[in-house]
Write a protein that holds these residues in place. Structure first.
Motif, mmCIF file in Angstrom:
data_model
loop_
_atom_site.group_PDB
_atom_site.id
_atom_site.type_symbol
_atom_site.label_atom_id
_atom_site.label_comp_id
_atom_site.label_asym_id
_atom_site.label_seq_id
_atom_site.Cartn_x
_atom_site.Cartn_y
_atom_site.Cartn_z
ATOM 1 N N GLN A 1 53.351 29.637 19.803
ATOM 2 C CA GLN A 1 52.881 31.554 20.052
ATOM 3 C C GLN A 1 53.827 32.421 19.557
ATOM 4 O O GLN A 1 54.141 32.311 19.961
ATOM 5 C CB GLN A 1 51.589 31.175 20.391
ATOM 6 N N LEU A 2 53.273 33.167 18.379
ATOM 7 C CA LEU A 2 54.547 33.860 18.450
ATOM 8 C C LEU A 2 53.239 35.294 18.587
ATOM 9 O O LEU A 2 52.608 35.630 17.305
ATOM 10 C CB LEU A 2 55.146 33.967 16.868
ATOM 11 N N VAL A 3 54.354 35.969 18.820
ATOM 12 C CA VAL A 3 53.164 37.840 18.662
ATOM 13 C C VAL A 3 53.981 38.827 18.268
ATOM 14 O O VAL A 3 55.620 39.044 19.154
ATOM 15 C CB VAL A 3 52.942 38.150 20.074
ATOM 16 N N GLY B 1 64.400 56.933 6.861
ATOM 17 C CA GLY B 1 65.713 57.056 7.329
ATOM 18 C C GLY B 1 65.910 56.652 8.836
ATOM 19 O O GLY B 1 66.663 56.879 9.447
ATOM 20 N N ASP B 2 64.534 56.851 9.263
ATOM 21 C CA ASP B 2 64.486 56.044 10.505
ATOM 22 C C ASP B 2 64.883 55.003 11.060
ATOM 23 O O ASP B 2 64.509 54.690 10.143
ATOM 24 C CB ASP B 2 62.584 56.811 10.960
ATOM 25 N N SER B 3 64.457 54.148 12.404
ATOM 26 C CA SER B 3 64.820 53.188 12.802
ATOM 27 C C SER B 3 63.487 52.512 13.097
ATOM 28 O O SER B 3 62.870 53.595 13.936
ATOM 29 C CB SER B 3 65.786 52.673 13.546
ATOM 30 N N LEU B 4 63.475 51.273 13.604
ATOM 31 C CA LEU B 4 62.347 50.848 13.910
ATOM 32 C C LEU B 4 62.864 49.214 14.865
ATOM 33 O O LEU B 4 63.960 48.676 13.923
ATOM 34 C CB LEU B 4 61.189 50.896 13.469
ATOM 35 N N ARG B 5 62.470 48.671 16.214
ATOM 36 C CA ARG B 5 62.652 47.868 16.374
ATOM 37 C C ARG B 5 61.577 46.275 16.594
ATOM 38 O O ARG B 5 60.650 47.221 17.372
ATOM 39 C CB ARG B 5 64.279 47.915 17.634
ATOM 40 N N LEU B 6 61.461 45.557 15.437
ATOM 41 C CA LEU B 6 60.335 45.155 16.012
ATOM 42 C C LEU B 6 60.644 44.255 16.757
ATOM 43 O O LEU B 6 62.237 43.245 16.986
ATOM 44 C CB LEU B 6 60.431 43.975 14.392
ATOM 45 N N SER B 7 60.093 42.716 18.044
ATOM 46 C CA SER B 7 60.042 41.907 18.642
ATOM 47 C C SER B 7 59.549 41.244 18.662
ATOM 48 O O SER B 7 58.166 41.227 17.732
ATOM 49 C CB SER B 7 59.985 42.542 19.875
ATOM 50 N N CYS B 8 60.221 39.390 18.784
ATOM 51 C CA CYS B 8 58.609 38.516 18.054
ATOM 52 C C CYS B 8 58.889 37.691 20.021
ATOM 53 O O CYS B 8 59.830 37.028 19.727
ATOM 54 C CB CYS B 8 58.972 37.990 17.234
ATOM 55 N N ALA B 9 57.065 38.017 20.714
ATOM 56 C CA ALA B 9 57.300 37.150 21.647
ATOM 57 C C ALA B 9 57.077 35.569 21.801
ATOM 58 O O ALA B 9 55.580 35.313 20.914
ATOM 59 C CB ALA B 9 56.767 37.771 22.948
ATOM 60 N N ALA B 10 57.913 34.978 21.939
ATOM 61 C CA ALA B 10 57.396 33.418 21.353
ATOM 62 C C ALA B 10 57.013 32.817 23.277
ATOM 63 O O ALA B 10 57.088 32.904 24.098
ATOM 64 C CB ALA B 10 58.408 32.673 21.400
ATOM 65 N N SER B 11 55.969 31.763 22.924
ATOM 66 C CA SER B 11 55.069 31.103 24.489
ATOM 67 C C SER B 11 54.592 29.725 23.546
ATOM 68 O O SER B 11 54.124 29.188 22.297
ATOM 69 C CB SER B 11 53.988 32.190 25.038
ATOM 70 N N GLY B 12 54.046 28.327 24.752
ATOM 71 C CA GLY B 12 54.787 27.743 24.755
ATOM 72 C C GLY B 12 55.781 26.391 24.190
ATOM 73 O O GLY B 12 55.214 25.607 24.443
ATOM 74 N N ARG B 13 56.312 27.181 23.968
ATOM 75 C CA ARG B 13 57.789 26.132 23.670
ATOM 76 C C ARG B 13 59.085 26.937 24.031
ATOM 77 O O ARG B 13 58.967 28.077 23.867
ATOM 78 C CB ARG B 13 57.434 25.698 22.479
ATOM 79 N N ALA B 14 59.430 26.339 24.316
ATOM 80 C CA ALA B 14 61.367 27.143 24.475
ATOM 81 C C ALA B 14 61.701 27.191 22.941
ATOM 82 O O ALA B 14 61.822 26.281 22.496
ATOM 83 C CB ALA B 14 62.497 26.830 25.273
ATOM 84 N N SER C 1 64.867 27.683 22.212
ATOM 85 C CA SER C 1 66.091 27.462 22.315
ATOM 86 C C SER C 1 66.558 26.693 20.511
ATOM 87 O O SER C 1 67.455 26.975 20.389
ATOM 88 C CB SER C 1 66.816 27.057 23.135
ATOM 89 N N VAL C 2 65.074 26.159 20.380
ATOM 90 C CA VAL C 2 65.671 24.956 19.184
ATOM 91 C C VAL C 2 64.270 25.028 18.732
ATOM 92 O O VAL C 2 64.902 24.154 17.665
ATOM 93 C CB VAL C 2 65.375 23.978 19.678
ATOM 94 N N TYR C 3 64.794 26.158 18.439
ATOM 95 C CA TYR C 3 63.926 26.679 16.755
ATOM 96 C C TYR C 3 64.595 27.605 15.723
ATOM 97 O O TYR C 3 65.409 28.570 16.310
ATOM 98 C CB TYR C 3 62.180 27.719 17.468
ATOM 99 N N LYS D 1 64.697 34.453 26.783
ATOM 100 C CA LYS D 1 63.138 35.862 27.315
ATOM 101 C C LYS D 1 62.185 34.886 26.165
ATOM 102 O O LYS D 1 61.630 35.578 26.221
ATOM 103 C CB LYS D 1 63.947 37.025 26.924
ATOM 104 N N ASN D 2 62.581 33.918 25.707
ATOM 105 C CA ASN D 2 62.320 33.785 24.359
ATOM 106 C C ASN D 2 61.642 34.668 23.401
ATOM 107 O O ASN D 2 60.650 34.781 23.297
ATOM 108 C CB ASN D 2 60.914 33.006 25.147
#
Length: 124
Positions: free
Chosen positions: A3-5, A15-28, A30-32, A76-77
């Motif tokens: 699951q991704l959020v 000209g501005d900056s943003l950082r998007l984050s994607c939090a994963a749950s349900g599986r590790a 590391s292999v995705y 941190k997934n």
């Protein structure tokens, strides 16, 4: 499936900056294989950036190369998209995607887990 959020979108000026984050749950994570895609109003969903499981390989669409950076923290997934020098044409809903694979994937059809998206609006 994992699951991704997504988070981190907003309204910024050119000209501005943003950082998007994607939090994963349900599986590790590391292999995705992970990717970021975007969809502007009235347009098809398009590829933005991808990263393989070990962060040893990344790929960007030409329009964001040199401005955007994809990264991941498997412990941190989390997956991130740092967006610098934003332009009005970057305005879109940004989606995080995942697929169980050790390869780098740039085709949306290869991803089977998607987040709900986060809106990025860049004003001129």
């Amino acid at each position: 499936q994992v699951q991704l959020v997504e988070s981190g979108g907003g309204l910024v000026q050119a000209g501005d900056s943003l950082r998007l984050s994607c939090a994963a749950s349900g599986r590790a994570l590391s292999v995705y294989a992970m990717g970021w895609f975007r969809q502007a109003p009235g347009k098809e969903r398009e590829f933005v950036a991808a990263i393989n499981w070990s962060e040893s390989n990344t790929y960007y669409t030409a329009s964001v190369k040199g401005r955007f950076t994809i990264s991941r923290d498997n412990a941190k997934n989390m997956v991130y998209l740092q967006m610098n020098s934003l332009k009005p044409e970057d305005t879109a809903v940004y989606f995080c995607a995942a697929h169980l694979s050790l390869r780098l994937l740039i085709d949306a059809r290869e991803y089977d887990s998607w987040g709900q998206g986060t809106q990025v609006t860049v004003s001129s």
